[in-house]
Motif scaffolding. Structure first.
Motif, PDB file in Angstrom:
ATOM      1  N   LYS A  96      -0.770   3.691  -8.189  1.00  0.00           N
ATOM      2  CA  LYS A  96      -0.641   4.159  -6.809  1.00  0.00           C
ATOM      3  C   LYS A  96       0.196   5.431  -6.706  1.00  0.00           C
ATOM      4  O   LYS A  96       0.011   6.234  -5.795  1.00  0.00           O
ATOM      5  N   ASP A  97       1.128   5.624  -7.653  1.00  0.00           N
ATOM      6  CA  ASP A  97       1.973   6.809  -7.619  1.00  0.00           C
ATOM      7  C   ASP A  97       1.500   7.911  -8.554  1.00  0.00           C
ATOM      8  O   ASP A  97       2.128   8.959  -8.644  1.00  0.00           O
TER       9      ASP A  97
ATOM     10  N   TRP B 131      -1.967   3.913  -0.333  1.00  0.00           N
ATOM     11  CA  TRP B 131      -3.126   3.541  -1.142  1.00  0.00           C
ATOM     12  C   TRP B 131      -4.246   3.044  -0.232  1.00  0.00           C
ATOM     13  O   TRP B 131      -4.044   2.161   0.591  1.00  0.00           O
ATOM     14  N   GLY B 132      -5.410   3.644  -0.384  1.00  0.00           N
ATOM     15  CA  GLY B 132      -6.538   3.271   0.454  1.00  0.00           C
ATOM     16  C   GLY B 132      -6.830   4.282   1.543  1.00  0.00           C
ATOM     17  O   GLY B 132      -7.842   4.176   2.238  1.00  0.00           O
TER      18      GLY B 132
ATOM     19  N   PHE C 234       3.808   7.889   4.555  1.00  0.00           N
ATOM     20  CA  PHE C 234       5.018   7.218   5.041  1.00  0.00           C
ATOM     21  C   PHE C 234       6.116   7.407   4.004  1.00  0.00           C
ATOM     22  O   PHE C 234       5.932   7.090   2.830  1.00  0.00           O
ATOM     23  N   HIS C 235       7.258   7.950   4.452  1.00  0.00           N
ATOM     24  CA  HIS C 235       8.388   8.163   3.552  1.00  0.00           C
ATOM     25  C   HIS C 235       9.453   7.104   3.807  1.00  0.00           C
ATOM     26  O   HIS C 235       9.989   6.995   4.914  1.00  0.00           O
ATOM     27  N   TRP C 236       9.749   6.351   2.758  1.00  0.00           N
ATOM     28  CA  TRP C 236      10.609   5.176   2.896  1.00  0.00           C
ATOM     29  C   TRP C 236      12.008   5.508   3.395  1.00  0.00           C
ATOM     30  O   TRP C 236      12.483   4.933   4.378  1.00  0.00           O
ATOM     31  N   ILE C 237      12.708   6.406   2.684  1.00  0.00           N
ATOM     32  CA  ILE C 237      14.133   6.580   2.943  1.00  0.00           C
ATOM     33  C   ILE C 237      14.383   7.190   4.319  1.00  0.00           C
ATOM     34  O   ILE C 237      15.268   6.753   5.058  1.00  0.00           O
TER      35      ILE C 237
ATOM     36  N   SER D 206       0.806  -1.217   0.000  1.00  0.00           N
ATOM     37  CA  SER D 206       0.000   0.000   0.000  1.00  0.00           C
ATOM     38  C   SER D 206       0.842   1.272   0.000  1.00  0.00           C
ATOM     39  O   SER D 206       0.336   2.349  -0.307  1.00  0.00           O
ATOM     40  N   PHE D 207       2.127   1.169   0.352  1.00  0.00           N
ATOM     41  CA  PHE D 207       2.984   2.343   0.390  1.00  0.00           C
ATOM     42  C   PHE D 207       3.474   2.691  -1.010  1.00  0.00           C
ATOM     43  O   PHE D 207       3.779   1.802  -1.811  1.00  0.00           O
ATOM     44  N   THR D 208       3.569   3.973  -1.299  1.00  0.00           N
ATOM     45  CA  THR D 208       4.016   4.422  -2.608  1.00  0.00           C
ATOM     46  C   THR D 208       5.352   5.136  -2.502  1.00  0.00           C
ATOM     47  O   THR D 208       5.811   5.493  -1.408  1.00  0.00           O
TER      48      THR D 208
END
Length: 604
Positions: free
Chosen positions: A448-449, A104-105, A115-118, A96-98
């Motif tokens: 999603k992006d 997403w959702g 949520f930011h990955w890096i 769900s994370f982009t």
């Protein structure tokens, strides 16, 4: 495929549970308050403990104000390492994370969640209580760009609610006003901004800033920082002592904090006079050349809409209005950096040369399609080992002459020169690479992006007829209840005698569910769900089956809207009905119908 939309109550519950963790962290480590004037509003930062203060406040120091009793916004900040308070477990699965931070959702207008990955940060905003939350596990692992532009996502959401917009741009000015300097990274924004700061001009931003349109275009400073590639620092030796990450320049840009040394030159806000796109040229001096608003809009929107979570139509419309309100120019950057500020000073002073150029040439550009009246379309191109088709596919999309495009290419694990070719494309592309998961997985990654209100798909070896996008979008805009507009596919096969593709067969007898033959409202994928990742083939037929079962309004038009080229590398070549999942897709639809019938009987 199951839909993964979160209800409003689920999103509110997640925010409340996170806020309780912050209160626990504050109780454990103590609280520290800082106040700022940001975009015309008062903002309070409450830190649980002091660990994050030195990481997140220096970039905002020029906007700091004394304590206020009732701030407009409160941001609650904590890390787990120093407070020993963990974050709430993720409310969704990894898929769900982009890349941009959207989840997403999560579509609530009340609660925003990213949520930011890096940087591994959780960002939340409750617009009703005007409260934001920022969490990271460990302060010491924050990447350099977070120090340079902290809390960017939260400020983005807050400014949207206050009639403003964060933009990825630089801004400098004089007593007459400011110019916005925009474009993707590496084209000269920072060089231009620092050259002007060095020459004594006012400075507002190098990376992210805030723009307001009403009652007149106005730019606000947000961060007192600048970022520069290390190899460009040789042009600005006097800034070297301001670098805050000298030990990591082998892998990071140089981050400079310009306050307090340049405090008198950092303007909190200025009226905007124009938008400039830097372009390095083989000249000694620098000059401004007029550009049409649609080009300014495209360049201004690209990095902003690819980096900020939950941008969409509202962002696109804001940038379109800004681009159509202000004159736009290419700022040709010559080799003598000292002449860059002179060109901008000459422009802002109202040089007759620029007044004449604007009057005779700016309005004379071909601007037949008004981008401010066209919705943003995200075009998603999935590709697997498509090196021979990439350039032609991208040229085909651009030749549609649709003024509001976001082009997304998803590389589904290619092993040929696909990536090399994509990275050399002479236009703005959002590029994602993933392990091979099939076309459904690649398309889902793009959906999603995507930033656009509308989505179109083009397989890398297919083509669209001329003016296809304008035509299909026009049909959708005529009836807001239509969620999908879909035409027919014309098959084409290479004639070895002349090496040209020629039409074969009747379009009305071709496969009915070619994904690339239509345009889709992005919102329809929240209703029907994404494509089924478990289906390497037949995912298109399955999706349309599910849409039909939900009574989604799909308009089929009597036009060819996709050209499908048959060649030796087609994925479906030589596959039988079992391999193409024809029977499996039929059974999936049958199973859903039986399940629905069983549920209806259970309610009798």
């Amino acid at each position: 495929m199951d839909r993964i939309q979160k209800t409003e109550s689920e999103q509110i519950d997640f925010f409340e549970r996170c806020y309780k963790r912050f209160l626990k962290a504050k109780e454990s480590a103590g609280e520290f308050h800082h106040f700022y004037k940001i975009g015309g509003t008062t903002v309070r930062l409450i830190f649980a403990g002091e660990n994050l203060v030195s990481h997140l406040t220096p970039a905002l120091e020029h906007l700091r104000i004394p304590e206020v009793n009732l701030p407009d916004l409160t941001l609650c900040i904590w890390d787990s390492d120093s407070t020993s308070v963990d974050m709430v477990p993720p409310p969704c699965n990894r898929e769900s994370f982009t890349d941009r931070g959207d989840i997403w959702g999560f579509n609530s207008s009340h609660i925003k969640t990213a949520f930011h990955w890096i940087e591994c940060s959780v960002n939340l905003m409750d617009h009703l209580t005007k409260t934001g939350i920022y969490w990271v596990q460990k302060a010491e692992t924050l990447p350099y760009w977070v120090h340079a532009s902290p809390l960017r996502t939260l400020f983005h959401w807050w400014m949207e609610k206050n009639g403003c917009q964060l933009l990825h741009a630089a801004a400098i000015g004089t007593e007459e006003g400011a110019v916005l300097i925009t474009g993707k990274g590496g084209i000269g924004k920072s060089t231009t901004a620092l050259s002007c700061l060095q020459a004594g001009l006012y400075y507002l931003a190098d990376d992210y800033l805030i723009v307001r349109l009403e009652p007149e275009p106005l730019v606000y400073s947000l961060y007192c920082t600048a970022k520069l590639n290390v190899d460009h620092m040789v042009n600005f030796p006097e800034f070297s002592k301001l670098i805050k990450n000298p030990q990591r320049l082998d892998r990071e840009k140089a981050v400079m904090f310009l306050y307090p040394q340049f405090g008198k030159q950092i303007a909190p806000a200025m009226p905007l006079k124009a938008i400039l796109i830097p372009q390095v040229v083989n000249l000694d001096g620098s000059r401004l050349m007029p550009e049409p608003s649609w080009k300014i809009q495209r360049v201004t929107s690209f990095t902003t809409m690819s980096q900020l979570p939950y941008v969409g139509r509202h962002t696109h419309d804001f940038i379109c209005r800004l681009s159509s309100t202000l004159p736009g120019y290419t700022l040709e950057l010559g080799g003598d950096l000292k002449k860059i500020p002179l060109a901008i000073l000459d422009f802002l002073k109202g040089s007759p040369n620029y007044r004449l150029t604007h009057h005779t040439d700016f309005h004379g550009h071909d601007n037949t399609v008004d981008s401010s009246k066209k919705p943003l379309v995200s075009v998603i191109i999935p590709v697997l080992n498509g090196e021979r088709f990439i350039n032609e596919a991208v040229e085909n999309v651009l030749s549609q002459n649709y003024p509001a495009l976001e082009l997304i290419i998803v590389d589904d694990g290619s092993t040929d020169k696909t990536e090399e070719i994509i990275l050399q494309l002479p236009c703005d592309i959002r590029y994602f690479k993933q392990e091979n998961g099939g076309p459904a997985s690649a398309r889902n990654r793009g959906i999603k992006d995507a930033s656009g209100e509308f989505i179109a798909f083009l397989d890398v070896d297919d083509l669209w007829p001329d003016n296809n996008l304008n035509f299909l979008i026009g049909e959708l805009l005529c009836d807001p209840e239509i969620e999908v507009i879909h035409g027919y596919a014309q098959l084409m096969k290479m004639n070895p005698q002349n090496n040209k593709y020629e039409y074969i067969g009747n379009p009305k007898e071709s496969f009915r569910y070619y994904i690339g033959a239509g345009v889709y409202r992005k919102s329809v994928f929240t209703k029907v769900g994404l494509f089924d990742n478990t289906l390497i083939f037949g995912e298109d037929h399955d999706w349309f089956n599910r849409a039909k079962e939900l009574n989604i309004k799909i308009k089929r038009i009597e036009d060819v809207t996709l050209l499908v080229r048959r060649h030796g590398q087609n994925m479906t070549r030589g596959k039988n009905i079992i391999e193409l999942n024809t029977l499996r897709v039929f059974k999936m639809a049958l199973d859903r119908k039986r399940a629905q019938l069983s549920r209806s009987r259970g309610h009798e």
